[in-house]
Scaffold this motif. Structure first.
Motif, short mmCIF file in Angstrom:
data_model
loop_
_atom_site.label_atom_id
_atom_site.label_comp_id
_atom_site.label_asym_id
_atom_site.label_seq_id
_atom_site.Cartn_x
_atom_site.Cartn_y
_atom_site.Cartn_z
N LYS A 84 0.78 -1.24 0.00
CA LYS A 84 0.00 0.00 0.00
C LYS A 84 0.81 1.29 0.00
N VAL A 89 2.41 4.28 -1.60
CA VAL A 89 2.27 4.97 -2.89
C VAL A 89 3.63 5.17 -3.57
N SER A 115 -10.09 2.11 -2.29
CA SER A 115 -9.57 3.36 -1.77
C SER A 115 -10.20 4.54 -2.50
N THR A 152 -8.69 6.76 -3.61
CA THR A 152 -7.73 7.10 -4.66
C THR A 152 -8.26 6.74 -6.05
N TYR A 198 0.01 1.94 -7.19
CA TYR A 198 -0.80 1.44 -6.08
C TYR A 198 -2.28 1.70 -6.34
N ASN A 250 -9.51 8.38 4.45
CA ASN A 250 -8.18 8.34 5.10
C ASN A 250 -8.27 7.77 6.51
N ASN A 277 4.93 7.68 5.40
CA ASN A 277 4.51 8.45 4.23
C ASN A 277 3.27 9.26 4.55
N LEU A 280 0.23 11.23 6.86
CA LEU A 280 0.23 12.37 7.77
C LEU A 280 0.19 11.99 9.26
N TYR A 336 3.21 10.26 10.81
CA TYR A 336 4.36 11.18 10.82
C TYR A 336 4.23 12.14 12.01
N LEU A 366 7.05 18.23 11.47
CA LEU A 366 6.20 17.84 10.35
C LEU A 366 6.49 18.76 9.17
N ASN A 367 6.65 18.18 7.99
CA ASN A 367 6.72 18.99 6.78
C ASN A 367 5.34 19.00 6.15
N PHE A 381 3.11 19.57 3.14
CA PHE A 381 3.38 19.57 1.70
C PHE A 381 2.49 20.57 0.97
N CYS A 439 -4.18 20.81 1.83
CA CYS A 439 -5.12 19.87 1.20
C CYS A 439 -6.18 19.38 2.19
N TYR A 455 -10.79 12.19 6.96
CA TYR A 455 -10.13 11.27 7.88
C TYR A 455 -11.20 10.49 8.65
N VAL A 467 -4.83 19.84 6.46
CA VAL A 467 -3.64 19.37 7.20
C VAL A 467 -3.52 20.14 8.52
N ASP A 520 -0.59 14.73 -5.13
CA ASP A 520 -1.61 15.09 -4.14
C ASP A 520 -2.76 15.84 -4.81
C1 WQD Z 1 -2.75 13.48 3.74
C2 WQD Z 1 -2.41 14.96 3.58
C3 WQD Z 1 -0.45 15.41 2.28
C4 WQD Z 1 2.42 13.68 5.08
C5 WQD Z 1 -2.76 8.24 0.85
C6 WQD Z 1 -2.89 7.39 -0.40
C7 WQD Z 1 -4.26 6.78 -0.48
C8 WQD Z 1 -4.60 6.05 0.80
C9 WQD Z 1 -4.43 6.92 2.00
C10 WQD Z 1 -3.77 3.82 1.05
C11 WQD Z 1 -1.97 15.33 2.17
C12 WQD Z 1 -0.28 15.88 3.71
C13 WQD Z 1 1.26 14.11 4.47
C14 WQD Z 1 3.35 14.63 5.53
C15 WQD Z 1 1.89 16.37 4.76
N1 WQD Z 1 -3.67 5.00 1.02
N2 WQD Z 1 0.98 15.43 4.31
N3 WQD Z 1 3.04 15.95 5.35
O1 WQD Z 1 -2.22 11.27 0.32
O2 WQD Z 1 -4.59 11.53 1.14
O3 WQD Z 1 -3.69 9.30 0.78
O4 WQD Z 1 -3.09 7.46 2.00
O5 WQD Z 1 -4.47 3.05 0.66
O6 WQD Z 1 -4.28 5.94 -1.57
O7 WQD Z 1 -2.64 8.20 -1.53
O8 WQD Z 1 -2.86 10.59 2.69
O9 WQD Z 1 -1.75 10.76 4.88
O10 WQD Z 1 -0.32 10.65 2.81
O11 WQD Z 1 -1.65 12.71 3.25
O12 WQD Z 1 1.66 17.59 4.62
O13 WQD Z 1 4.41 14.31 6.04
O14 WQD Z 1 -1.31 15.30 4.43
O15 WQD Z 1 0.12 16.32 1.38
O16 WQD Z 1 -2.48 16.60 1.91
P1 WQD Z 1 -3.31 10.77 1.14
P2 WQD Z 1 -1.57 11.11 3.46
#
Ligand code: WQD
Ligand code: NAD
Length: 340
Positions: free
Chosen positions: A85, A87, A125, A127, A150, A180, A199, A201, A204, A216-217, A219, A230, A234, A270, A296
């Motif tokens: 899973k 990405v 998902s 996605t 993915y 999410n 990977n 949010l 992390y 935290l960065n 994005f 974004c 959740y 976020v 994203d």
């Molecule tokens: C959420 C928001 C990031 C990390 C992914 C997959 C999806 C599903 C769920 C599995 C976004 C921001 C993130 C960080 C940040 N997966 N962010 N800093 O991208 O919605 O979905 O997970 O099946 O298929 O694509 O979730 O938690 O990665 O990100 O700012 O260190 O948090 O840019 O806006 P996402 P996420």
């Protein structure tokens, strides 16, 4: 009571679903190859529920592993969580993702058919909606435009399931499109335990809170949203777990193939999530604004009417509950399921 085969049942969402099923007196059999989970999860499940599910270390791509399980257990329904899973990893290793996820699902379905098991629930998902033209999305929105292998595995498996349900009316299939999932079991005994740098949010942020990461960065803060970050939907992993119970019940109606989005219907930025975690923490969490992350989408959250009306699913937890439980898990298990 029904016997449920849970593939990937020691993983994050699988383990929470297993707890929900055991608490409701379903019998649970797990198959997991432990590629992304630990045996210790079984101890935690037992600690929470007082029951230990039957566990087979095996692979859904292995017909012998599957046929042994189907011979030894009278399975009524399969929930397929097993899959890769990550990405970013899927972009680097597309063949591994297509082989594990798509080939794995096909072998599993073939072995189900051979053994006269026709009820199937699939972890899809949000996605699959790609970059939706508008939000909230409902189940009639077009799918496609996935931005990584993915996501494409989810899209292709959905298509395979629709073709299968069309060709073989004995199959009853529920496709659940998760938004999410975050949070953890309120006991603090089970939660998300990613390998390496998270990977996603929420894990992390909790690793920053526990001192494993500096900050935290975020994005991108220049998206077209109220605070520039974004927006996602959740959903507490325990709510999501309950959604699978709703799906099992739906399959009793022999519906053919049905699709439900599972989310809360509420979009959070976020910063909203960061603030919910700060509330749980009782102090500020360090962050910095970083570049946008490729792939994203600006906003994705769901309409909840269909799942509510047709399967009685309604999320009961909000982002503060999710943050509290995720933090409780991370605080009590700074190294996840590793032995201390
Ligand atoms: C959420 C928001 C990031 C990390 C992914 C997959 C999806 C599903 C769920 C599995 C976004 C921001 C993130 C960080 C940040 N997966 N962010 N800093 O991208 O919605 O979905 O997970 O099946 O298929 O694509 O979730 O938690 O990665 O990100 O700012 O260190 O948090 O840019 O806006 P996402 P996420
Ligand atoms: P996870 O990695 O924690 O759990 C998946 C489990 O499957 C792991 O325990 C892994 O060891 C096992 N597994 C992988 N390949 C296998 C194989 N070939 N045979 C047997 N076991 C195998 O992931 P998760 O977050 O619990 O996700 C569960 C499912 O939900 C996945 O299919 C995932 O794609 C999907 N999903 C997850 C999210 C999310 O954000 N976590 C969102 C949407 C959909």
């Amino acid at each position: 009571m029904k016997n449920i085969l849970v593939t990937g049942g020691t993983g994050y969402i699988g383990s929470h679903t297993v707890v929900e099923l055991l608490n409701l007196d379903y019998n649970v059999v797990i198959i997991d190859n432990l590629s992304n989970s630990k045996m210790m999860v079984l101890d935690r499940i037992e600690k929470i529920t007082g029951k230990r599910p039957k566990f087979y270390k095996g692979d859904i791509r292995n017909r012998e592993d599957l046929s042994k399980i189907f011979k030894e257990n009278q399975i009524d329904c399969v929930i397929n969580f097993a899959g890769l899973k990550a990405v970013g990893e899927s972009v680097r290793m597309p063949l591994e993702y297509y082989e594990n996820n798509i080939y794995g699902a096909v072998v599993l379905l073939e072995e189900m058919k051979k053994n006269n098991v026709f009820n199937f629930i699939f972890s899809s998902s949000a996605t699959v909606y790609g970059d939706p033209a508008s939000v909230p999305v409902d189940e009639t929105f077009p799918t496609g435009g996935t931005t990584n292998p993915y996501g494409t595995t989810k899209l292709f498996i959905e298509r395979i399931l629709m073709d299968l349900a069309h060709a073989e009316p004995k199959f009853n299939i529920c496709i659940l499109r998760y938004f999410n999932p975050i949070g953890a079991h309120p006991s603090g005994l089970m939660g998300e335990d990613p390998n390496g740098i998270p990977n996603n949010l929420a894990p992390y942020i909790t690793q920053v809170m526990v001192g494993k990461r500096e900050k935290l960065n975020i994005f991108g803060n220049d998206y077209d949203t109220p605070d520039g970050t974004c927006i996602r939907d959740y959903i507490h992993v325990c709510d999501l777990a309950y959604g699978h119970v709703c799906a099992i019940k739906k399959l009793d109606e022999n519906p053919g193939v049905v699709i439900y989005n599972l989310g809360t219907g509420k979009g959070s930025s976020v910063f909203d999530i960061l603030h919910a975690f700060e509330k749980a923490y009782g102090k500020p969490i360090p962050y910095a604004i970083a570049e946008r992350r490729a792939g994203d989408v600006t906003a994705n959250y769901t309409k909840v009417e269909k799942a509510e009306k047709e399967i009685g699913f309604k999320a009961k937890y909000d982002i503060n509950d999710m943050a509290r439980d995720a933090w409780n898990w991370q605080k009590n298990n700074p190294n996840g399921y590793e032995e201390k």
